[in-house]
Scaffold this motif. Structure first.
Motif, short mmCIF file in Angstrom:
data_model
loop_
_atom_site.label_atom_id
_atom_site.label_comp_id
_atom_site.label_asym_id
_atom_site.label_seq_id
_atom_site.Cartn_x
_atom_site.Cartn_y
_atom_site.Cartn_z
N TRP A 174 0.82 -1.21 0.00
CA TRP A 174 0.00 0.00 0.00
C TRP A 174 0.85 1.26 0.00
N LYS A 175 1.97 1.24 0.66
CA LYS A 175 2.85 2.42 0.63
C LYS A 175 3.45 2.60 -0.75
N SER A 176 3.68 1.48 -1.44
CA SER A 176 4.19 1.58 -2.82
C SER A 176 3.14 2.14 -3.76
N VAL A 177 1.87 1.74 -3.51
CA VAL A 177 0.78 2.25 -4.34
C VAL A 177 0.66 3.76 -4.20
N ILE A 178 0.88 4.25 -2.97
CA ILE A 178 0.79 5.70 -2.73
C ILE A 178 1.77 6.45 -3.63
N PHE A 179 2.96 5.86 -3.84
CA PHE A 179 3.95 6.49 -4.71
C PHE A 179 3.76 6.11 -6.18
N ALA A 180 3.40 4.86 -6.43
CA ALA A 180 3.38 4.36 -7.81
C ALA A 180 2.24 4.95 -8.63
N PHE A 181 1.05 5.08 -8.03
CA PHE A 181 -0.10 5.57 -8.79
C PHE A 181 0.10 6.99 -9.29
N PRO A 182 0.50 7.93 -8.45
CA PRO A 182 0.78 9.29 -8.99
C PRO A 182 1.90 9.30 -10.01
N LEU A 183 2.92 8.45 -9.82
CA LEU A 183 4.01 8.41 -10.79
C LEU A 183 3.53 7.88 -12.14
N LEU A 184 2.62 6.88 -12.11
CA LEU A 184 2.07 6.36 -13.35
C LEU A 184 1.30 7.44 -14.09
N ILE A 185 0.50 8.20 -13.35
CA ILE A 185 -0.28 9.28 -13.97
C ILE A 185 0.63 10.33 -14.57
N VAL A 186 1.69 10.70 -13.85
CA VAL A 186 2.57 11.74 -14.36
C VAL A 186 3.35 11.26 -15.58
N VAL A 187 3.65 9.96 -15.66
CA VAL A 187 4.33 9.42 -16.85
C VAL A 187 3.41 9.55 -18.07
N ILE A 188 2.12 9.20 -17.89
CA ILE A 188 1.16 9.31 -18.99
C ILE A 188 0.99 10.76 -19.42
N LEU A 189 0.86 11.66 -18.44
CA LEU A 189 0.69 13.07 -18.77
C LEU A 189 1.94 13.64 -19.44
N THR A 190 3.11 13.17 -19.04
CA THR A 190 4.35 13.64 -19.66
C THR A 190 4.40 13.25 -21.13
N GLN A 191 4.02 12.00 -21.44
CA GLN A 191 4.01 11.58 -22.84
C GLN A 191 2.95 12.33 -23.63
N MET A 192 1.80 12.62 -23.00
CA MET A 192 0.78 13.39 -23.69
C MET A 192 1.29 14.80 -24.00
N THR A 193 2.10 15.34 -23.10
CA THR A 193 2.69 16.66 -23.36
C THR A 193 3.60 16.62 -24.57
N MET A 194 4.33 15.52 -24.73
CA MET A 194 5.25 15.40 -25.87
C MET A 194 4.52 15.17 -27.18
N SER A 195 3.54 14.25 -27.18
CA SER A 195 2.91 13.84 -28.44
C SER A 195 1.54 14.48 -28.68
N GLY A 196 0.97 15.14 -27.65
CA GLY A 196 -0.32 15.79 -27.82
C GLY A 196 -1.50 14.91 -27.49
N SER A 197 -1.29 13.60 -27.32
CA SER A 197 -2.39 12.69 -26.99
C SER A 197 -1.79 11.36 -26.53
N ILE A 198 -2.66 10.54 -25.95
CA ILE A 198 -2.23 9.19 -25.58
C ILE A 198 -2.16 8.35 -26.85
N ASN A 199 -1.02 7.76 -27.10
CA ASN A 199 -0.83 7.02 -28.35
C ASN A 199 -0.60 5.54 -28.04
#
Length: 383
Positions: free
Chosen positions: A91-116
């Motif tokens: 559960w402590k890993s989930v607290i860190f992993a879930f926000p990191l997963l979201i930020v990775v997706i948002l970072t790629q969307m920033t680069m490519s303009g959409s989820i690809n």
């Protein structure tokens, strides 16, 4: 300098929207590792600050996993604490992993303009296991740039750490003269400052790397002038085909205008020759005028029915003769005089209609047509 293509032409043209979309479908998009490193570290830093007030409770919970009273059996307590430890870590890993997963997706969307999502990128490619191509990739300009980036990142981070420690050396050296918690607090402050400096360095590297990756991505997708022309032909059609379509459209438009004008002139016709329902030809002739009768309008099927309806409304005499209607339809043209071989037949019909309109008692003429003017309903010569 423009990159040469396999056919020797230089790739001087910017990639078209279709080329960019195709690259996305193939999983070929711009991506920056440095931006991912910065974004994940930045979010991790924010989580660290948010969870800092809860750290004592978290440490106490973690410490409780190593307490063994022995009241319920040492073995049972060991397994119970191990199970609680796995749940705690999960559960402590989930607290860190879930926000990191979201930020990775948002970072790629920033680069490519959409989820690809590209299934073709997951497909097996035999050329990837080609030894020569693998060596070529290892000694390419891109590999050299990546190596220089890695070396530069290490040098900058080490330099930043040395500068921070040199700047805070007095604080670190004075930590030994205070109590334990005071020393830990000072070390924590230095650690926090070090993280902030690292984030600033990584942010600068991330911005530079994003610009570079976008430039590289665009360069890889550049096209030759011939590729742009070929794509334009595939998308819009070749100039020859487009010109032919325009000609057909103009012809269709001209015919529509001609048909409309012909229908408007039907009420002025002298007679309408029908078949009796499949064909209709409207003729006009002024007695005493030079030249042969004119064909005002003609049609078959529904158009023939429309001509006859207009003629009936306008009081135009309708004469039924199957062979003459076919001959006029297949041999004549709207707006022109009737064909010369039909002069005698049409003259006989018009004379009959003229006398009929005078309310004379006359019989319908026997219309004789030349052999070359005999057609079936499909326009095939009967002779």
């Amino acid at each position: 300098m423009a990159e040469p293509a396999s056919d020797g032409q230089e790739k001087t043209e910017e990639p078209t929207p279709k080329r960019l979309e195709k690259a996305k479908e193939d999983g070929q998009i711009a991506s920056s590792k440095e931006l991912f490193v910065f974004s994940t570290l930045f979010v991790g830093f924010l989580l660290y600050l948010l969870l800092l007030p809860f750290m004592p409770n978290i440490l106490m919970e973690w410490a409780s996993l190593f307490r063994f009273s022995g009241e319920n059996g040492l073995q049972d307590e060991t397994f119970r604490n191990l199970s609680s430890g796995f749940v705690f870590i999960f559960w402590k890993s989930v607290i860190f992993a879930f926000p990191l997963l979201i930020v990775v997706i948002l970072t790629q969307m920033t680069m490519s303009g959409s989820i690809n999502w590209s299934s073709s990128a997951l497909a097996f490619k035999g050329n990837r296991i080609n030894l020569l191509k693998g060596l070529k990739r290892m000694v390419s300009v891109k590999a050299l740039v990546e190596m220089l980036k890695a070396i530069g990142k290490v040098v900058l981070l080490i330099s930043a750490a040395v500068l921070v420690f040199a700047w805070q050396s007095d604080t670190l050296l004075m930590s030994q003269h205070t109590h334990l918690f005071g020393g830990l607090s000072r070390i924590g402050d230095v650690f926090l400052l070090l993280l902030i400096v690292f984030l600033l360095v990584l942010a600068g590297m991330g911005i530079i790397d994003v610009i570079w990756q976008q430039y590289q991505h665009t360069q890889q997708l550049r096209m030759t002038l011939q590729e742009v022309r070929d794509e334009s032909k595939q998308t819009e059609g070749s100039p020859e085909v487009k010109a032919k379509i325009r000609r057909l459209q103009m012809t269709a438009g001209s015919r529509a205008k001609q048909r409309k004008a012909a229908m408007e002139s039907v009420p002025t016709a002298s007679a309408i020759i029908t078949n009796p329902t499949h064909f209709a030809v409207a003729l006009k002739y002024e007695v005493g005028s030079p030249g042969a009768p004119l064909i005002l309008a003609m049609g078959r099927g529904l158009q023939a029915q429309e001509i006859m309806e207009i003629g009936k409304t306008a009081g135009v005499t309708i004469f039924r003769n199957e062979l003459l209607a076919r001959a006029l339809f297949f041999a004549g043209e709207i707006g022109e005089e009737i064909p010369p071989p039909l002069y005698a037949a049409v003259a006989a019909v018009l004379a009959f209609i003229y006398r009929l309109n005078k309310e004379e008692d006359v019989e319908a003429p026997d219309v004789d047509l030349p052999d070359e003017m005999l057609f079936d309903e499909n326009g095939k010569a009967l002779s």
